[in-house]
Write a protein that holds these residues in place. Structure first.
Motif, PDB file in Angstrom:
ATOM      1  N   ARG A  82      -7.984  -2.666   7.337  1.00 15.67           N
ATOM      2  CA  ARG A  82      -7.101  -1.906   8.313  1.00 15.67           C
ATOM      3  C   ARG A  82      -6.557  -2.111   9.669  1.00 15.67           C
ATOM      4  O   ARG A  82      -5.729  -2.169  10.106  1.00 15.67           O
ATOM      5  CB  ARG A  82      -7.763  -0.428   7.793  1.00 15.67           C
ATOM      6  CG  ARG A  82      -7.765   0.178   6.556  1.00 15.67           C
ATOM      7  CD  ARG A  82      -8.720   1.260   6.523  1.00 15.67           C
ATOM      8  NE  ARG A  82      -9.765   1.411   7.076  1.00 15.67           N
ATOM      9  CZ  ARG A  82     -10.850   0.971   6.244  1.00 15.67           C
ATOM     10  NH1 ARG A  82     -10.652   0.251   5.191  1.00 15.67           N
ATOM     11  NH2 ARG A  82     -12.091   0.960   7.011  1.00 15.67           N
ATOM     12  N   VAL A 138       0.811  -1.202   0.012  1.00 17.23           N
ATOM     13  CA  VAL A 138      -0.043   0.015  -0.043  1.00 17.23           C
ATOM     14  C   VAL A 138       0.909   1.242  -0.065  1.00 17.23           C
ATOM     15  O   VAL A 138       0.293   2.242  -0.505  1.00 17.23           O
ATOM     16  CB  VAL A 138      -1.022  -0.071   1.180  1.00 17.23           C
ATOM     17  CG1 VAL A 138      -1.933  -1.112   1.273  1.00 17.23           C
ATOM     18  CG2 VAL A 138      -0.322   0.174   2.596  1.00 17.23           C
ATOM     19  N   ILE A 180      -3.485   3.649  -5.434  1.00 21.72           N
ATOM     20  CA  ILE A 180      -3.597   4.504  -4.519  1.00 21.72           C
ATOM     21  C   ILE A 180      -3.216   5.859  -4.379  1.00 21.72           C
ATOM     22  O   ILE A 180      -3.936   7.020  -4.215  1.00 21.72           O
ATOM     23  CB  ILE A 180      -2.970   3.667  -2.941  1.00 21.72           C
ATOM     24  CG1 ILE A 180      -3.484   2.614  -2.855  1.00 21.72           C
ATOM     25  CG2 ILE A 180      -3.094   4.589  -1.904  1.00 21.72           C
ATOM     26  CD1 ILE A 180      -2.867   1.670  -1.692  1.00 21.72           C
ATOM     27  N   ILE A 205       0.025   6.447   4.807  1.00 26.29           N
ATOM     28  CA  ILE A 205       0.037   5.662   3.519  1.00 26.29           C
ATOM     29  C   ILE A 205      -0.264   6.842   2.602  1.00 26.29           C
ATOM     30  O   ILE A 205      -1.061   7.251   1.999  1.00 26.29           O
ATOM     31  CB  ILE A 205      -1.363   4.831   3.506  1.00 26.29           C
ATOM     32  CG1 ILE A 205      -1.363   3.766   4.930  1.00 26.29           C
ATOM     33  CG2 ILE A 205      -1.260   4.057   2.227  1.00 26.29           C
ATOM     34  CD1 ILE A 205      -2.408   2.930   4.814  1.00 26.29           C
ATOM     35  N   ILE A 245      -6.967   1.339  -0.974  1.00 22.81           N
ATOM     36  CA  ILE A 245      -6.127   0.959  -0.005  1.00 22.81           C
ATOM     37  C   ILE A 245      -6.625  -0.664   0.339  1.00 22.81           C
ATOM     38  O   ILE A 245      -5.917  -1.531   0.342  1.00 22.81           O
ATOM     39  CB  ILE A 245      -6.099   1.840   1.339  1.00 22.81           C
ATOM     40  CG1 ILE A 245      -5.534   3.054   1.087  1.00 22.81           C
ATOM     41  CG2 ILE A 245      -5.501   0.966   2.535  1.00 22.81           C
ATOM     42  CD1 ILE A 245      -5.485   3.787   2.464  1.00 22.81           C
TER      43      ILE A 245
END
Length: 468
Positions: free
Chosen positions: A451, A72, A78, A461, A158
């Motif tokens: 998560r 990620v 992302i 991130i 994500i």
């Protein structure tokens, strides 16, 4: 210059502050089967033959959480969604700009139908909105709602990469195990081929015995090539996601997924990105409907104007090359637009209803997927219990048949079949075990717990942070 100050708080998405999802399912099943953590579905008590994997593995362990974190932090999809989020945050400043003075300049000619058509006037106008019944505020709220929708899109990105990485890790371990089993099977069939050839050379058994053994051996070798190809594909998938050679790592078996998946708990709808996105669509449709209703009201503005004639008279005071200034109040409103306001109101109403229906449809999809994965895991667990017993019985059959073959009471086909059945039971059991883990990963993704499980909360991130 007067302008809105940039707000970077959009890079932190606090789920606890998100608008509560307005959804109350009429019925929700609470009677669910429970799989024990210590059952055969995830145990690894059966020892496989001591063989090596296709790829040399260095003594560097890597957990599934570490792999997901690596993926990620570098995946461009992302970064793309975060860039779109940043662009939407700038749109909020565009909407807020209406609170500030608006300056414009122009050069006008005189009346082209009169003798003043050759005159030129330079004008600077300043407009300051005084009161608009909340239209600018509503425009800002619309952009903020779109920002929430875009934040949900970042969460979806994500979670998608996290799920892809976790499945790639699981399948890499799966095919490493299967390659190991096939290598052990080939080793066993080679031993049987040697026995059959020695007996055939000694005249104890038929010359067809080593030929049949060789056929089984070649079939196993072909199957091994297929499994090695599958392993290579998963490793290349991981190489793409991690940006590193996955064969460098010794992957840890993620047994902890059993407890962390919360397989039979009711999910928190506030944590599921698809539900968050659907709720944001409802809020957006509601704000757009409000904006249409506010468009019926006038806007009161303070208008200042400076004019300077540069050739000929100033039309405001008639002076040659004259200067003039004025300050006035202006009220503007669209009284009638051919029924467009009413039509927009109906369209916004239908859009809001469609968004609510999408929320309901999303919930049903999630609920269906959850139940499907639960059922698959439950059925696979029962299958594993049968496969473990089959593995034990086939191991005993394998030993007995080999003794009986040496005594001439069994054919080589019986012996080869028992050998194949023994390793087939091992392969089916391993496949079933990893099917359970893969379905758990899918379940974690569907319920929005990526998560939590992979430790992605409260960390940055690619410049974006999620707070649970």
């Amino acid at each position: 210059m007067l302008r809105p100050s940039t707000d970077d708080s959009y890079r932190t998405f606090d789920l606890s502050q998100f608008e509560k999802i307005e959804f109350n399912p009429q019925s929700q099943s609470t009677s669910l089967p429970v799989i024990g953590a210590n059952t055969g579905a995830v145990s690894d008590s059966t020892q496989l033959p001591n063989t090596t994997f296709i790829q040399p593995v260095l003594p560097q362990s890597l957990s599934i959480e570490s792999a997901v974190n690596m993926a990620v932090q570098r995946h461009p999809s992302i970064a793309q969604s975060i860039a779109s989020l940043s662009g939407q945050n700038a749109n909020i400043d565009v909407a807020k700009a209406a609170y500030y003075p608006q300056l414009s300049g122009q050069i006008r000619t005189g009346d082209v139908t009169s003798n003043q058509r050759g005159s030129q006037v330079f004008a600077v106008d300043a407009t300051q909105m005084v009161y608009d019944f909340g239209k600018v505020k509503n425009s800002v709220d619309i952009e903020k709602t779109r920002l929430s929708y875009q934040q949900a899109a970042v969460l979806i990105s994500i979670d998608d990469i996290a799920e892809q990485t976790a499945r790639a890790v699981i399948n890499t371990i799966r095919y490493q195990r299967l390659v190991s089993i096939y290598q052990a099977q080939i080793k066993g069939l080679q031993r049987l081929y040697t026995i059959a050839k020695l007996r055939a050379d000694a005249g104890i058994s038929s010359l067809a015995d080593p030929v049949q053994a060789q056929a089984y051996l070649e079939n196993a070798q072909a199957a091994l090539i297929l499994q090695e190809s599958n392993l290579k594909q998963q490793q290349e998938k991981l190489r793409t996601l991690l940006g590193q050679d996955p064969s460098r790592f010794n992957w840890n078996m993620p047994e902890h997924l059993i407890n962390q998946s919360q397989l039979y708990d009711n999910p928190d709808l506030q944590r599921i990105p698809r539900m968050i996105s659907a709720q944001a669509e409802i809020a957006l449709a509601r704000e757009q409907r409000k904006q249409n209703n506010l468009s019926r009201y006038p806007t009161l503005s303070l208008v200042g104007s400076l004019t300077q004639a540069v050739n000929g008279p100033n039309p405001n005071n008639g002076k040659d090359d004259g200067f003039d200034s004025s300050i006035s109040l202006s009220a503007s409103s669209n009284f009638y637009q051919g029924g467009a306001t009413g039509s927009r109101d109906r369209a916004a109403s239908f859009a809001e209803q469609a968004a609510r229906d999408r929320l309901s449809a999303t919930y049903l999809e999630i609920n269906d997927e959850m139940r499907n994965y639960r059922e698959q895991i439950q059925n696979t667990e029962r299958q594993i219990l049968v496969l473990k017993e089959r593995e034990k019985s086939s191991a005993l059959t394998r030993e007995l048949y080999e003794e009986q073959y040496k005594l001439g009471k069994r054919s080589i086909l019986d012996l080869l079949s028992s050998e194949q059945m023994f390793f087939s039971a091992q392969m089916e059991r391993e496949n079933a075990r990893f099917d359970i883990f893969e379905n758990m990963i899918r379940y974690i993704d569907v319920t929005g717990r990526n998560r939590d499980v992979y430790g992605l909360n409260n960390i940055i991130i690619q410049g974006f942070e999620v707070k649970p």
